[in-house]
Enzyme design. Structure first.
Site, PDB file in Angstrom:
ATOM      1  N   SER A  33       0.841  -1.194   0.000  1.00 26.24           N
ATOM      2  CA  SER A  33       0.000   0.000   0.000  1.00 26.24           C
ATOM      3  C   SER A  33       0.877   1.246   0.000  1.00 26.24           C
ATOM      4  CB  SER A  33      -0.963   0.008   1.180  1.00 26.24           C
ATOM      5  OG  SER A  33      -0.358  -0.442   2.344  1.00 26.24           O
ATOM      6  N   ASN A  35       1.962   1.711  -3.590  1.00 23.63           N
ATOM      7  CA  ASN A  35       1.024   1.755  -4.701  1.00 23.63           C
ATOM      8  C   ASN A  35      -0.286   2.483  -4.449  1.00 23.63           C
ATOM      9  OD1 ASN A  35       2.682   0.166  -6.419  1.00 23.63           O
ATOM     10  ND2 ASN A  35       2.142  -1.565  -5.136  1.00 23.63           N
ATOM     11  N   TYR A  36      -0.671   2.630  -3.211  1.00 25.31           N
ATOM     12  CA  TYR A  36      -2.006   3.165  -2.971  1.00 25.31           C
ATOM     13  C   TYR A  36      -2.042   4.438  -2.144  1.00 25.31           C
ATOM     14  CZ  TYR A  36      -3.518  -1.237  -4.873  1.00 25.31           C
ATOM     15  OH  TYR A  36      -3.721  -2.295  -5.703  1.00 25.31           O
ATOM     16  N   LEU A  37      -0.930   4.782  -1.531  1.00 29.55           N
ATOM     17  CA  LEU A  37      -0.965   5.939  -0.645  1.00 29.55           C
ATOM     18  C   LEU A  37      -0.299   7.133  -1.303  1.00 29.55           C
ATOM     19  CD1 LEU A  37      -0.081   4.102   2.652  1.00 29.55           C
ATOM     20  CD2 LEU A  37      -2.310   4.877   1.875  1.00 29.55           C
TER      21      LEU A  37
END
Ligand SMILES: *[C@@H]1O[C@H](CO)[C@@H](O)[C@H](O)[C@H]1NC(C)=O
Ligand SMILES: *[C@@H]1O[C@H](CO)[C@@H](O)[C@H](O)[C@H]1NC(C)=O
Ligand SMILES: *[C@@H]1O[C@H](CO)[C@@H](O)[C@H](O)[C@H]1NC(C)=O
Ligand SMILES: *[C@@H]1O[C@H](CO)[C@@H](O)[C@H](O)[C@H]1NC(C)=O
Ligand SMILES: CC(=O)N[C@H]1CO[C@H](CO)[C@@H](O)[C@@H]1O
Length: 591
Positions: free
Chosen positions: A545, A548-550
């Site tokens: 995360s 890639n997501y934060l």
């Protein structure tokens, strides 16, 4: 005078610094503006040296033997090389797994001579233990290397980096991300991958497609070899590509993530997620309305969308038919993957999910859903067998098309990015106490990260070394505690001393001892925070995360706000990847 000169120089440097900063910002802005070619091309000029290949196989020394059925047997070079891959992994659980052994043995036999093939017919009769011992001794020897030897290796790596690690794209020298080609070995895969144990073949120049501009100095293949092809395709940013043999996927050598084009992509991704923030209410209202639609396909689409939004599920995976692991995403959920409970404990309308998601990671979750969703699910399940599709009127392309209509650039992943980022921001606000020490703040940061990782189902098996490293840490804590009691005793004694003598010297001694106690207390706290952190981290993979997501600007802003050095949050690789965010985000940045 000398002093004046120095002062002047420093002042000058200082001014230059400020100017630099302004210049730097201008460059950053330019970076995103300039050379965005309108025809979709990514560059006009591209020059590089091609990849660095894995070193060739070195045959084992004669005294390291392989035994078949108790008798030593000399293997041909190819068969021996593949055998060493297995031998190196002997201590690993993988080599005990049936699928792994089966796949390995099948691929290994392909590399054998016909004579070897007829002789070696049972993996259980193969004894690799001498090879295994040999590699263990080698890795031990590497650890014992002298400073000079280590320095030599470092210099060689640096030389390779300078020669192969950069390319010229248009007018910029850019860092290349992965210019080394992975050496051959056995495929592991995550989870219980059905292809584990298969031979990951050696990549040769004949496998490589080179991409560079026509007018550049083309990279040369190693002497006596040829590239598969040399292309000049400026619609793509990769420099070299090849197809790996396990999954048949295409691998690329690209620019380093910190480089211009990638940084921009990353930035755009988070900007898309921020746009979702602005219209998520509208989207949610719409899919709630759609739950009541007269059309089945629209109802299914709306329920799937609800899952994607609420559970951060992936849309689905277009994977090759047949051999790949049986993993599913939202659109490919089957009847057998969910169970409905009208009432469970004190909750109503509970859905239980149990399936293998991406990388064969199990997704298990029990959550209450809205009544209308529940009723719809009951409807979708009617007259179906366990292996039937839950959403029979839906597929990934339909869903993705719908998402595009809802918002430009919207995919299931944008929901994840949006939810992960906004959750991190909220958690950080909730968990950070301004008065905490730096280690305590970092603990809070990691906790916020964990909350996000759990949300995205980024779980992992506890690392093999976990217990051991935890024990080591505990030993350190115990030692520190002993040190602390000793220091406290000394402080007490010093105080008593001072009470008796009242002189300056004993007063100083008390101060010194007091400082020592404080220092040890701080060290102890740091260790304890570390232990808590590691324990809580046991089963959660924070990396995915985080990378890639934060939105990295949230973390950067948090660091700037609380005076935490960025190095505590991002390691070197990550700092390079997020260089754009580190430059852009101010302490009051809001996602
Ligand atoms: C494998 O060979 C080694 C000697 O090289 C021997 O000590 C060991 O017992 C053998 N293992 C098996 C399972 O036969
Ligand atoms: C993020 O996902 C969680 C878990 O499903 C959900 O409870 C929460 O409402 C979502 N937050 C936002 C802001 O979408
Ligand atoms: C998805 O469904 C649509 C409509 O039924 C169909 O045209 C399309 O080919 C399907 N796509 C895939 C990838 O199955
Ligand atoms: C930084 O962390 C990532 C995991 O997010 C890891 O893969 C990488 O090796 C680390 N790099 C360094 C230089 O420590
Ligand atoms: C196969 C492929 O993508 N070839 C492209 C290589 O680059 C040139 C432009 O320089 C294109 O015309 C080709 O189509």
């Amino acid at each position: 005078t000398e002093h004046d000169k120095k002062a002047k120089k420093r002042k000058h440097e200082y001014e230059e610094d400020e100017e630099d900063e302004v210049n730097f910002l201008l460059i950053l802005i330019n970076m995103w503006e300039e050379e965005r070619y309108t025809d979709g091309s990514k560059w006009r000029f591209l020059e590089h040296k091609g990849p660095v290949f894995a070193p060739p196989y070195e045959p084992l020394p004669g005294n390291v033997k392989f035994y078949y059925d108790g008798k030593p047997m000399k293997l041909s070079a190819l068969a021996e090389e593949v055998a060493t891959f297995f031998a190196k992994m002997l201590d690993h659980e993988y080599t005990t797994k049936d699928i792994f052994r089966k796949n390995f043995f099948k691929d290994w036999r392909k590399e054998m001579t016909s004579e070897e093939k007829s002789k070696i017919t049972d993996l259980n009769k193969c004894n690799f233990s001498e090879m295994n011992e040999y590699f263990k001794a080698q890795s031990e020897a590497r650890k014992q290397m002298s400073k000079e030897e280590k320095q030599k290796i470092k210099e060689e790596n640096e030389r390779l980096l300078q020669e192969y690690g950069f390319c010229i794209m248009d007018n910029h020298k850019e860092r290349i991300g992965n210019f080394r080609i992975e050496p051959p070995g056995l495929f592991r895969g995550r989870g219980d991958h059905p292809k584990m144990g298969m031979l990951k073949r050696r990549i040769r120049p004949e496998d490589i497609i080179i991409n560079c501009s026509k007018d550049s100095k083309h990279p040369k293949p190693p002497p006596g070899t040829k590239w598969k092809e040399v292309r000049h395709d400026n619609k793509v940013t990769w420099l070299a590509s090849w197809t790996e043999n396990i999954q048949g996927s295409i691998k690329y050598i690209m620019l380093n993530p910190s480089s211009r084009i990638k940084g921009e992509k990353d930035w755009q991704k988070y900007e898309t997620a921020r746009r979702l923030k602005k219209c998520v209410d509208r989207i949610r209202n719409q899919y709630r309305d759609d739950w009541k639609s007269k059309e089945m396909r629209i109802r299914q689409r709306a329920v799937a969308l609800y899952f994607i939004d609420k559970l951060a599920l992936r849309a689905g995976n277009e994977k090759e038919e047949g051999e790949t692991a049986d993993t599913v995403g939202c659109c490919s959920l089957r009847v057998e993957h969910i169970k409905l409970y009208p009432k469970m404990d004190d909750q109503e309308y509970v859905v239980e999910f149990d399936f293998l998601g991406k990388d064969s990671i199990r997704y298990y979750n029990k959550i209450p859903v809205e009544k209308r969703v529940f009723k719809n699910l009951q409807l979708f399940l009617e007259n179906k067998q366990p292996e039937d599709d839950l959403f029979d009127r839906l597929n990934t392309s339909i869903l993705n098309k719908h998402l595009q209509e809802l918002m430009d650039g919207l995919t299931a992943k944008v929901f994840r990015t949006y939810n992960a980022s906004i959750t991190l921001q909220q958690q950080l606000k909730e968990l950070t106490c301004p008065d905490d020490s730096i280690p305590a703040k970092i603990l809070s940061y990691n906790r916020a990260n964990r909350a996000v990782a759990i949300l995205c189902n980024h779980q992992r098996a506890p690392p093999k070394t976990f217990e051991k490293s935890m024990q080591n840490l505990q030993t350190k804590i115990d030692e520190k505690q002993n040190q602390l009691s000793a220091a406290r005793k000394q402080l007490k004694a010093a105080k008593a001393d001072h009470k008796a003598s009242h002189d300056e010297k004993s007063k100083k001694a008390v101060e010194v001892k007091r400082k020592a106690v404080q220092r040890i207390e701080e060290q102890l706290m740091k260790l304890q925070v570390q232990a808590t952190d590691r324990e809580e981290n046991k089963q959660i993979a924070l990396g995915t995360s985080k990378l890639n997501y934060l939105d990295p600007r949230i973390s950067v802003a948090w660091c700037k706000k609380y005076g935490i050095p960025i190095e505590k949050i991002y390691n070197k690789t990550q700092r390079e990847k997020f260089a754009w965010a580190i430059d852009m985000a101010e302490k009051d940045y809001e996602f």
